[in-house]
Design a protein around this motif. Structure first.
Motif, mmCIF file in Angstrom:
data_model
loop_
_atom_site.group_PDB
_atom_site.id
_atom_site.type_symbol
_atom_site.label_atom_id
_atom_site.label_comp_id
_atom_site.label_asym_id
_atom_site.label_seq_id
_atom_site.Cartn_x
_atom_site.Cartn_y
_atom_site.Cartn_z
ATOM 1 N N LEU A 460 41.438 43.308 32.752
ATOM 2 C CA LEU A 460 42.889 43.328 33.052
ATOM 3 C C LEU A 460 44.035 43.760 31.999
ATOM 4 O O LEU A 460 44.798 44.398 32.335
ATOM 5 N N GLY A 461 43.382 43.803 30.986
ATOM 6 C CA GLY A 461 44.156 44.473 29.729
ATOM 7 C C GLY A 461 45.116 43.498 28.925
ATOM 8 O O GLY A 461 45.854 44.098 28.228
ATOM 9 N N ILE A 462 45.264 42.293 29.354
ATOM 10 C CA ILE A 462 46.629 41.503 28.894
ATOM 11 C C ILE A 462 46.198 41.149 27.404
ATOM 12 O O ILE A 462 47.012 41.413 26.440
ATOM 13 N N ALA A 463 44.824 41.148 27.029
ATOM 14 C CA ALA A 463 44.618 40.614 25.673
ATOM 15 C C ALA A 463 44.632 41.977 24.641
ATOM 16 O O ALA A 463 45.358 41.841 23.612
ATOM 17 N N PRO A 514 40.660 36.197 19.754
ATOM 18 C CA PRO A 514 40.876 34.854 20.552
ATOM 19 C C PRO A 514 41.593 35.167 21.932
ATOM 20 O O PRO A 514 41.427 34.601 23.012
ATOM 21 N N MET A 515 42.506 36.287 22.097
ATOM 22 C CA MET A 515 43.082 36.484 23.226
ATOM 23 C C MET A 515 41.769 37.094 24.331
ATOM 24 O O MET A 515 42.126 36.896 25.377
ATOM 25 N N ARG A 516 41.028 37.819 23.697
ATOM 26 C CA ARG A 516 40.036 38.305 24.627
ATOM 27 C C ARG A 516 39.319 37.310 24.976
ATOM 28 O O ARG A 516 38.601 37.364 26.247
ATOM 29 N N TRP A 517 38.906 36.541 24.303
ATOM 30 C CA TRP A 517 38.099 35.262 24.676
ATOM 31 C C TRP A 517 38.548 34.624 25.903
ATOM 32 O O TRP A 517 38.083 33.936 26.784
ATOM 33 N N LEU A 518 39.974 34.182 25.647
ATOM 34 C CA LEU A 518 40.632 33.490 26.477
ATOM 35 C C LEU A 518 40.648 34.084 27.895
ATOM 36 O O LEU A 518 40.578 33.782 28.961
ATOM 37 N N GLU A 519 40.871 35.607 27.787
ATOM 38 C CA GLU A 519 40.957 36.395 29.111
ATOM 39 C C GLU A 519 39.812 36.622 29.822
ATOM 40 O O GLU A 519 39.795 36.359 30.948
ATOM 41 N N LEU A 520 38.611 36.466 29.023
ATOM 42 C CA LEU A 520 37.334 36.495 29.877
ATOM 43 C C LEU A 520 37.166 35.217 30.458
ATOM 44 O O LEU A 520 36.517 34.940 31.361
ATOM 45 N N ARG A 521 37.511 34.175 29.742
ATOM 46 C CA ARG A 521 37.102 32.647 30.116
ATOM 47 C C ARG A 521 37.969 32.522 31.554
ATOM 48 O O ARG A 521 37.423 31.932 32.542
ATOM 49 N N MET A 522 39.273 33.014 31.443
ATOM 50 C CA MET A 522 40.199 32.658 32.728
ATOM 51 C C MET A 522 39.963 33.607 33.877
ATOM 52 O O MET A 522 40.289 33.380 35.051
ATOM 53 N N ILE A 523 39.635 34.848 33.303
ATOM 54 C CA ILE A 523 39.920 35.934 34.307
ATOM 55 C C ILE A 523 38.130 36.359 34.772
ATOM 56 O O ILE A 523 37.896 36.687 35.862
ATOM 57 N N GLY A 524 37.411 36.378 33.961
ATOM 58 C CA GLY A 524 36.016 36.979 33.888
ATOM 59 C C GLY A 524 35.695 38.426 33.511
ATOM 60 O O GLY A 524 34.560 38.689 34.146
ATOM 61 N N ARG A 525 36.562 39.133 33.498
ATOM 62 C CA ARG A 525 36.327 40.570 33.141
ATOM 63 C C ARG A 525 37.510 41.369 32.073
ATOM 64 O O ARG A 525 38.251 40.501 31.537
#
Length: 525
Positions: A460-463, A514-525
């Motif tokens: 998604l690119g948010i992180a 940490p932002m990427r870990w959160l993104e993967l955990r919530m969105i999965g990609r």
């Protein structure tokens, strides 16, 4: 040695376009239609696309490269030999052993008041640090088959990556602008009594650069294979005839804190001049097979970069160090950095002017690389832009930076000091995010390179965007420009110290995991 470009038969079969193109709905097709007439879409846009495809296929018959942003599939690459590693080495020398970097070195004594020794050390190690990042990004070309800014989608996703592409386009067109101004100054200086205006010199070099980039990667590599030799000869002669004028004794000016600040700022300027090549470094190696070992390609790229940067920057520092003690050099510098370069050859008479022409035309090599990459980057901005052929975008880029060069031809120092340092900030943050994505999050699962144009399969690119913006905030606090000095940068010396690159890199590197870990955990990609 030259990287192959698609033939007309390849394009007709679809293999010359990477075996996949985006259709009218934006979906990826594995086998495009054999003729542009097969493209059907109602309305004006559909007809325009038909005509563009037809024109593009016609140009292929004249050996104009049709491939744009499409990925180079593994079956399209060819086994590489040691000659291709030599090609990579020579390519970077051809690009960087240019007058634009000589004039960059001139800023150390004249703007930052540094001694020859201080300036030379900052130049060598600053460009070495920046070149390391460029050589690293270059190795992604063979592995992915994707252009550099397409690779940015694997961290920034579909929409945030467009910000990175826009910033990279500013770099590419801005560097080209500087190339044209320097070339115009040199050609004017070597003409009889300045009979050739700078404007005409700018237009001449712009046209030559457009021709080389329009015909594509094959002629690009062929040109780069030989462009380095006349440049190396001319620069070596310049060292020989001008070195006796260099001021090797005068120390850096200012109190100790000011000298430290100026050293850091010039180091950062040379770092920025090098690292800004990272935004297009992978573009030139996508035809190398995925099995290409990364370490040899990294090594030859780094050697070519640092060798050329060192030769160019140090001779520029030497020429400018002589300005206070040499009336001829001082008078030449007042009219432009390009004139000072030509003055360095003055003892050789007409032969010196000929060498000045050689160096001016050598800027074409530095010009064609960003121009070629800009044509591809324009296509990455959207699916509609992707349907417009690369050579059309190349032409648009040439027009844009030529007009800007004509308008800013009398402000080269300001463009250098403000533009280059400012552009290095975002590249440093992007490099930090790219490295951490590979080392931390992709080390085991790797990348799906075939998903380069499939939005739903990209992050998604948010992180990445958050980390990038935080890095920019750190850079602003620590930047030192003529028009703005950040509060932290002000703490060092009278003019501040430009530390924006390093703080931006560090802050982005701290925020992204940490932002990427959160993104993967919530969105999965």
């Amino acid at each position: 040695m030259a990287t192959p470009s698609p033939t007309s038969e390849d394009v007709e079969k679809g293999t010359g376009e990477g075996g996949s193109v985006a259709d009218a709905s934006g979906e990826v097709q594995d086998k495009p239609s054999k003729s542009p007439q097969a493209v059907t879409q109602p309305g004006f846009l559909g007809k325009l696309e038909v005509y563009m495809k037809r024109f593009e296929h016609q140009l292929v018959k004249y050996n104009v490269e049709a491939r744009g942003v499409q990925r180079v599939e593994p079956q399209e690459t060819h086994p590489k030999t040691w000659m291709d590693y030599l090609q990579a080495f020579l390519l970077w020398i051809s690009i960087n052993l240019a007058a634009v970097n000589i004039t960059l070195g001139m800023l150390a004594p004249t703007v930052y008041a540094l001694s020859f020794k201080d300036a030379a050390l900052c130049a060598v190690f600053g460009s070495l640090l920046g070149s390391t990042a460029v050589a690293y990004i270059a190795t992604w070309g063979p592995i992915s088959g994707n252009r550099t800014m397409i690779f940015a989608r694997y961290t920034f996703g579909w929409y945030p990556s467009k910000l990175i592409v826009l910033l990279n386009l500013i770099i590419l067109l801005g560097y080209s602008l500087i190339d044209l101004v320097v070339a115009g100054q040199i050609l004017s200086a070597v003409s009889t009594n300045g009979s050739l205006p700078v404007v005409v010199g700018i237009i001449i070099v712009a046209i030559i650069g457009w021709v080389v980039t329009t015909f594509g990667i094959k002629i690009f590599h062929m040109y780069m294979r030989y462009a380095w030799l006349p440049q190396l000869i001319a620069v070596s002669i310049l060292y020989g005839v001008s070195a006796s004028q260099y001021d090797l004794q005068t120390p850096s000016m200012g109190d100790s804190r000011t000298v430290i600040g100026n050293r850091i700022s010039f180091f950062s300027l040379c770092f920025s001049a090098a690292i800004t090549y990272a935004g297009g470094a992978a573009d030139f190696f996508v035809y190398y097979p995925p099995t290409t070992p990364r370490l040899p390609l990294f090594a030859v790229s780094l050697l070519g970069l640092i060798f050329s940067f060192t030769l160019a920057l140090v001779v520029g520092i030497g020429l400018a160090s002589a300005v206070p003690n040499n009336a001829g050099y001082a008078a030449a510098y007042e009219t432009g950095q390009g004139n000072l370069l030509v003055e360095g050859f003055s003892s050789l008479g007409r032969f010196g002017k000929f060498l000045g022409v050689v160096i001016a035309l050598g800027l074409i090599a530095n010009l064609v690389a960003p121009t070629y990459s800009s044509g591809i980057d324009f296509q990455i901005l959207g699916r509609a832009a992707q349907k417009i052929p690369r050579f059309v975008w190349n032409t648009c880029g040439v027009i844009i930076y030529t007009v800007c060069a004509l308008a800013g031809r009398n402000s080269l120092s300001a463009i250098f000091t403000n533009f280059l340092a400012l552009m290095g900030y975002w590249v440093a943050s992007w490099i930090a995010i790219t490295i951490e994505e590979q080392v931390i999050f992709r080390r085991r699962r790797g990348y799906d390179w075939a998903a380069w144009n499939q939005q739903e399969k990209l992050p998604l690119g948010i992180a990445a965007l958050v980390a990038f913006l935080v890095g920019w905030a750190g850079a602003i606090l620590c930047m030192a420009q003529v028009w703005y000095i950040g509060p932290i940068a002000k703490l060092v010396g009278e003019y501040g110290a430009d530390m924006g690159n390093y703080v931006g890199f560090s802050w982005a590197a701290l925020v992204y995991p940490p932002m990427r870990w959160l993104e993967l955990r919530m969105i999965g990609r």
